[in-house]
Design a protein around this motif. Structure first.
Motif, PDB file in Angstrom:
ATOM      1  N   PRO A  86     -15.798   1.399  -6.653  1.00 41.79           N
ATOM      2  CA  PRO A  86     -15.983   0.236  -7.176  1.00 41.79           C
ATOM      3  C   PRO A  86     -16.533   1.012  -9.056  1.00 41.79           C
ATOM      4  O   PRO A  86     -16.978  -0.393  -9.313  1.00 41.79           O
ATOM      5  CB  PRO A  86     -17.553   0.707  -6.445  1.00 41.79           C
ATOM      6  CG  PRO A  86     -17.330   1.457  -6.055  1.00 41.79           C
ATOM      7  CD  PRO A  86     -16.009   1.763  -5.569  1.00 41.79           C
ATOM      8  N   TRP A  87     -16.054   1.644  -8.622  1.00 41.10           N
ATOM      9  CA  TRP A  87     -16.087   2.452 -10.176  1.00 41.10           C
ATOM     10  C   TRP A  87     -15.157   2.003 -10.467  1.00 41.10           C
ATOM     11  O   TRP A  87     -15.056   2.189 -12.361  1.00 41.10           O
ATOM     12  CB  TRP A  87     -16.276   3.786 -10.773  1.00 41.10           C
ATOM     13  CG  TRP A  87     -15.433   4.370  -9.749  1.00 41.10           C
ATOM     14  CD1 TRP A  87     -15.366   5.050  -8.529  1.00 41.10           C
ATOM     15  CD2 TRP A  87     -13.540   4.684 -10.035  1.00 41.10           C
ATOM     16  NE1 TRP A  87     -14.068   5.480  -7.977  1.00 41.10           N
ATOM     17  CE2 TRP A  87     -13.247   5.549  -9.418  1.00 41.10           C
ATOM     18  CE3 TRP A  87     -12.721   4.879 -10.986  1.00 41.10           C
ATOM     19  CZ2 TRP A  87     -12.034   5.739  -8.476  1.00 41.10           C
ATOM     20  CZ3 TRP A  87     -11.754   4.722 -10.814  1.00 41.10           C
ATOM     21  CH2 TRP A  87     -10.885   5.598  -9.723  1.00 41.10           C
ATOM     22  N   LEU A  88     -14.195   1.135 -11.162  1.00 38.87           N
ATOM     23  CA  LEU A  88     -12.869   0.956 -11.394  1.00 38.87           C
ATOM     24  C   LEU A  88     -13.094  -0.168 -12.830  1.00 38.87           C
ATOM     25  O   LEU A  88     -13.481  -1.043 -12.878  1.00 38.87           O
ATOM     26  CB  LEU A  88     -11.445   0.051 -11.129  1.00 38.87           C
ATOM     27  CG  LEU A  88     -10.370  -0.559 -12.160  1.00 38.87           C
ATOM     28  CD1 LEU A  88      -9.663   0.479 -12.028  1.00 38.87           C
ATOM     29  CD2 LEU A  88      -9.805  -1.080 -10.595  1.00 38.87           C
ATOM     30  N   LEU A 232      -9.117   9.659 -20.590  1.00 35.97           N
ATOM     31  CA  LEU A 232      -9.294  10.728 -18.735  1.00 35.97           C
ATOM     32  C   LEU A 232      -9.591   9.201 -17.769  1.00 35.97           C
ATOM     33  O   LEU A 232      -8.874   9.550 -16.732  1.00 35.97           O
ATOM     34  CB  LEU A 232     -10.560  11.527 -19.187  1.00 35.97           C
ATOM     35  CG  LEU A 232     -10.612  12.548 -19.366  1.00 35.97           C
ATOM     36  CD1 LEU A 232     -11.909  13.366 -20.088  1.00 35.97           C
ATOM     37  CD2 LEU A 232     -10.102  13.500 -18.851  1.00 35.97           C
ATOM     38  N   ALA A 233      -9.803   8.236 -18.247  1.00 36.66           N
ATOM     39  CA  ALA A 233      -9.995   7.452 -16.686  1.00 36.66           C
ATOM     40  C   ALA A 233      -8.596   6.261 -16.626  1.00 36.66           C
ATOM     41  O   ALA A 233      -8.493   6.079 -15.517  1.00 36.66           O
ATOM     42  CB  ALA A 233     -10.768   5.475 -17.724  1.00 36.66           C
ATOM     43  N   VAL A 234      -7.663   6.285 -17.193  1.00 46.66           N
ATOM     44  CA  VAL A 234      -6.631   6.359 -17.089  1.00 46.66           C
ATOM     45  C   VAL A 234      -6.154   7.233 -15.552  1.00 46.66           C
ATOM     46  O   VAL A 234      -5.470   6.767 -14.477  1.00 46.66           O
ATOM     47  CB  VAL A 234      -5.474   5.898 -18.367  1.00 46.66           C
ATOM     48  CG1 VAL A 234      -4.061   5.218 -17.640  1.00 46.66           C
ATOM     49  CG2 VAL A 234      -5.503   4.879 -19.330  1.00 46.66           C
ATOM     50  N   TRP A 235      -5.700   7.991 -16.018  1.00 46.86           N
ATOM     51  CA  TRP A 235      -5.009   9.487 -15.784  1.00 46.86           C
ATOM     52  C   TRP A 235      -6.459   8.897 -14.218  1.00 46.86           C
ATOM     53  O   TRP A 235      -5.882   9.509 -12.827  1.00 46.86           O
ATOM     54  CB  TRP A 235      -5.027   9.935 -16.235  1.00 46.86           C
ATOM     55  CG  TRP A 235      -4.447  10.976 -16.691  1.00 46.86           C
ATOM     56  CD1 TRP A 235      -4.027  10.848 -18.152  1.00 46.86           C
ATOM     57  CD2 TRP A 235      -3.041  10.909 -16.293  1.00 46.86           C
ATOM     58  NE1 TRP A 235      -2.638  11.223 -18.665  1.00 46.86           N
ATOM     59  CE2 TRP A 235      -1.944  11.553 -17.692  1.00 46.86           C
ATOM     60  CE3 TRP A 235      -2.005  10.893 -14.473  1.00 46.86           C
ATOM     61  CZ2 TRP A 235      -0.488  11.377 -17.237  1.00 46.86           C
ATOM     62  CZ3 TRP A 235      -0.728  10.941 -14.690  1.00 46.86           C
ATOM     63  CH2 TRP A 235      -0.022  11.459 -15.926  1.00 46.86           C
ATOM     64  N   ARG A 236      -7.227   8.819 -13.714  1.00 43.64           N
ATOM     65  CA  ARG A 236      -8.359   9.597 -13.022  1.00 43.64           C
ATOM     66  C   ARG A 236      -7.648   7.765 -12.079  1.00 43.64           C
ATOM     67  O   ARG A 236      -8.345   7.776 -10.788  1.00 43.64           O
ATOM     68  CB  ARG A 236      -9.890   8.624 -13.808  1.00 43.64           C
ATOM     69  CG  ARG A 236     -10.393   8.946 -12.312  1.00 43.64           C
ATOM     70  CD  ARG A 236     -12.768   8.885 -12.911  1.00 43.64           C
ATOM     71  NE  ARG A 236     -13.004   9.329 -11.149  1.00 43.64           N
ATOM     72  CZ  ARG A 236     -14.573   8.550 -11.006  1.00 43.64           C
ATOM     73  NH1 ARG A 236     -14.401   7.389 -11.828  1.00 43.64           N
ATOM     74  NH2 ARG A 236     -14.960   8.440  -9.786  1.00 43.64           N
ATOM     75  N   LEU A 249     -11.780  14.667  -7.260  1.00 43.28           N
ATOM     76  CA  LEU A 249     -10.753  13.385  -8.027  1.00 43.28           C
ATOM     77  C   LEU A 249     -11.836  13.585  -9.169  1.00 43.28           C
ATOM     78  O   LEU A 249     -13.396  13.141  -8.493  1.00 43.28           O
ATOM     79  CB  LEU A 249     -10.333  13.220  -8.165  1.00 43.28           C
ATOM     80  CG  LEU A 249     -10.379  10.901  -8.816  1.00 43.28           C
ATOM     81  CD1 LEU A 249      -8.381  11.836  -9.335  1.00 43.28           C
ATOM     82  CD2 LEU A 249      -9.692   9.696  -8.368  1.00 43.28           C
ATOM     83  N   TYR A 250     -11.876  14.390 -10.757  1.00 38.30           N
ATOM     84  CA  TYR A 250     -12.941  14.317 -11.199  1.00 38.30           C
ATOM     85  C   TYR A 250     -13.454  12.799 -11.611  1.00 38.30           C
ATOM     86  O   TYR A 250     -12.817  11.413 -11.460  1.00 38.30           O
ATOM     87  CB  TYR A 250     -12.245  15.407 -13.095  1.00 38.30           C
ATOM     88  CG  TYR A 250     -11.083  14.108 -13.568  1.00 38.30           C
ATOM     89  CD1 TYR A 250     -11.478  12.622 -14.248  1.00 38.30           C
ATOM     90  CD2 TYR A 250      -9.679  14.837 -12.707  1.00 38.30           C
ATOM     91  CE1 TYR A 250     -10.909  11.966 -14.852  1.00 38.30           C
ATOM     92  CE2 TYR A 250      -8.990  13.501 -13.984  1.00 38.30           C
ATOM     93  CZ  TYR A 250      -9.458  12.357 -14.564  1.00 38.30           C
ATOM     94  OH  TYR A 250      -8.906  11.831 -15.393  1.00 38.30           O
ATOM     95  N   THR A 251     -14.347  12.838 -12.339  1.00 41.32           N
ATOM     96  CA  THR A 251     -15.393  11.667 -13.385  1.00 41.32           C
ATOM     97  C   THR A 251     -15.588  11.618 -14.102  1.00 41.32           C
ATOM     98  O   THR A 251     -15.758  11.018 -15.035  1.00 41.32           O
ATOM     99  CB  THR A 251     -16.928  11.711 -12.202  1.00 41.32           C
ATOM    100  OG1 THR A 251     -17.763  12.927 -12.541  1.00 41.32           O
ATOM    101  CG2 THR A 251     -16.824  11.216 -10.878  1.00 41.32           C
ATOM    102  N   GLU A 258     -14.136  22.096 -15.005  1.00 46.63           N
ATOM    103  CA  GLU A 258     -14.356  22.779 -13.997  1.00 46.63           C
ATOM    104  C   GLU A 258     -13.596  22.637 -13.070  1.00 46.63           C
ATOM    105  O   GLU A 258     -13.658  23.782 -12.432  1.00 46.63           O
ATOM    106  CB  GLU A 258     -15.856  22.598 -13.879  1.00 46.63           C
ATOM    107  CG  GLU A 258     -16.753  23.251 -12.496  1.00 46.63           C
ATOM    108  CD  GLU A 258     -16.953  24.670 -13.213  1.00 46.63           C
ATOM    109  OE1 GLU A 258     -17.148  25.287 -12.401  1.00 46.63           O
ATOM    110  OE2 GLU A 258     -16.950  25.173 -14.661  1.00 46.63           O
ATOM    111  N   ILE A 259     -12.834  22.014 -12.878  1.00 55.09           N
ATOM    112  CA  ILE A 259     -11.792  21.856 -11.367  1.00 55.09           C
ATOM    113  C   ILE A 259     -10.712  22.269 -11.573  1.00 55.09           C
ATOM    114  O   ILE A 259      -9.887  23.381 -11.645  1.00 55.09           O
ATOM    115  CB  ILE A 259     -11.290  20.100 -10.770  1.00 55.09           C
ATOM    116  CG1 ILE A 259     -12.249  19.109 -10.725  1.00 55.09           C
ATOM    117  CG2 ILE A 259      -9.970  20.583 -10.470  1.00 55.09           C
ATOM    118  CD1 ILE A 259     -12.242  18.121 -10.237  1.00 55.09           C
ATOM    119  N   TYR A 260     -10.373  22.075 -13.317  1.00 56.80           N
ATOM    120  CA  TYR A 260      -9.112  23.159 -14.187  1.00 56.80           C
ATOM    121  C   TYR A 260      -9.765  24.496 -13.146  1.00 56.80           C
ATOM    122  O   TYR A 260      -8.707  25.437 -12.922  1.00 56.80           O
ATOM    123  CB  TYR A 260      -8.885  22.645 -15.265  1.00 56.80           C
ATOM    124  CG  TYR A 260      -7.728  23.627 -15.953  1.00 56.80           C
ATOM    125  CD1 TYR A 260      -6.168  23.822 -15.400  1.00 56.80           C
ATOM    126  CD2 TYR A 260      -8.643  24.569 -16.857  1.00 56.80           C
ATOM    127  CE1 TYR A 260      -5.556  25.027 -16.245  1.00 56.80           C
ATOM    128  CE2 TYR A 260      -7.419  25.481 -17.319  1.00 56.80           C
ATOM    129  CZ  TYR A 260      -6.479  25.406 -17.273  1.00 56.80           C
ATOM    130  OH  TYR A 260      -5.861  26.394 -17.686  1.00 56.80           O
TER     131      TYR A 260
END
Length: 385
Positions: A86-88, A232-236, A249-251, A258-260
């Motif tokens: 839904p976020w795409l 960031l959006a492309v890689w997500r 998966l980061y948003t 933070e994940i890194y």
């Protein structure tokens, strides 16, 4: 009670002191692979490889006549891939795509000497060591280059285009390698958790995106805030297609950071497997760039080591046993040289040269995308894929 792989016990304690929730989430994902695809991979593991490859290819390529002959469980999974999250928002990719093609040479340098090298500091290096994939580092680099080119191609992540297809192909390959390693006597489950775990992939996609931007800036690339968010959006979305659970998966850029940070704390120090893979990656750069002259090859390798050390830092470089070269002024000189060359060439010519260069060092097989997968845990004993 959550299981903690023994290799992560010390790091987990340190990470929990920094961010308990993020540390718990990372460790939880060390025993998770791809919850949707892995059971299907296991159910179809006895299928004749040629048939399995043909059905996977038919599903990704939307060859309905062939896919109708596939097992229902695979057909249902393929059908589920057609439903976007839904976020795409494809419009959100446009600034990042423009920025990528304006900076692709620098992003590629940052990707190889910074991002990929840093990624092998984790236990993911174990999978490359056990399978023997280190021996095919040149082709892996070329495949990485092609994947990045295709996800940042205009429209590349639409269902019918190669960025989508390659990302989904990677998902199937990860699941297959996970299955092979899971059955291998060499994989130490109690110490390392699940092979090619969701934790390592969540870490990797954070490095591919957030750290790629940071390293690219250090070698001379330029992005505005909109372009950074777009990259960031492309890689997500690519990570989503690769099967990384949304629970790791980061948003946002802050989440990726933070994940890194927490992932890195949770991981044990790099060992001999990380050393072998990281050095193999650097030493493969001249062959990928088609540099054969021994003197030029030596110069390029030396530059790659210096750039990598300058990007990832002395501590990690020393863990990798990189040559102890001084990096004083390395990034400043490299940035200045790149900017002078860009000024002399002009933006349009730079973009054309960048695209041409990336095409030359990416792997485009004569017969198009292959959907073959490994059929043995050892690369040397597997059929070509």
């Amino acid at each position: 009670m959550m299981y903690i792989p023994s290799a992560h016990v010390d790091g987990y304690a340190k990470a929990r002191a920094v961010d308990q929730e993020a540390a718990d989430n990372y460790i939880r994902h060390t025993t998770i692979g791809d919850p949707a695809l892995d059971p299907i991979t296991e159910e179809l593991s006895s299928m004749r490889p040629a048939d399995l490859h043909r059905f996977i290819g038919a599903g990704i390529e939307q060859q309905d006549e062939v896919l109708r002959k596939a097992p229902q469980i695979l057909r249902d999974f393929i059908e589920s891939l057609d439903e976007p999250p839904p976020w795409l928002d494809f419009d959100a990719f446009r600034p990042g795509i423009r920025a990528f093609h304006a900076n692709v040479d620098l992003m590629l340098i940052a990707f190889v000497t910074g991002v990929l090298v840093e990624g092998f500091s984790t236990l993911i290096a174990k999978s490359f060591s056990i399978t023997g994939r280190v021996s095919s580092t040149k082709r892996r680099l070329q495949q990485n280059n092609r994947h990045m080119l295709d996800i940042f191609f205009p429209g590349g992540l639409y269902r019918e285009n190669d960025g989508w297809k390659l990302s989904t192909r990677i998902r199937f390959i990860h699941s297959r390698i996970r299955s092979l390693l899971d059955k291998s006597e060499e994989w130490q489950h109690e110490a390392w958790g699940t092979p090619v775990s969701a934790a390592h992939l969540g870490f990797a996609i954070s490095v591919f995106s957030k750290r790629l931007l940071e390293y690219s800036l250090q070698v001379g690339a330029r992005f505005n805030e909109e372009e950074k968010e777009s990259v960031l959006a492309v890689w997500r979305y690519a990570g989503y297609l690769m099967g990384i659970p949304e629970t790791i998966l980061y948003t946002t850029a802050a989440e990726a950071e933070e994940i890194y940070k927490i992932s890195y704390l949770c991981e044990p120090p790099p060992d001999s497997d990380s050393v072998t893979v990281a050095n193999g990656l650097i030493q493969a750069i001249p062959s990928v760039a088609s540099v054969a002259d021994p003197t030029e090859k030596k110069k390029l390798t030396s530059l790659a080591y210096r750039l990598s050390r300058a990007l990832i830092g002395n501590r990690l470089s020393s863990c990798f046993e990189f040559p102890s070269n001084s990096t004083f002024g390395t990034l400043l000189y490299f940035r200045m040289k790149q900017r002078v060359q860009r000024t002399l060439k002009g933006g349009q010519l730079v973009r054309a040269d960048n695209f041409s260069q990336l095409m030359q060092i990416a792997v485009y097989d004569e017969h198009g995308l292959s959907y073959k997968m490994p059929d043995h845990v050892k690369h040397s004993k597997s059929a070509s894929w």
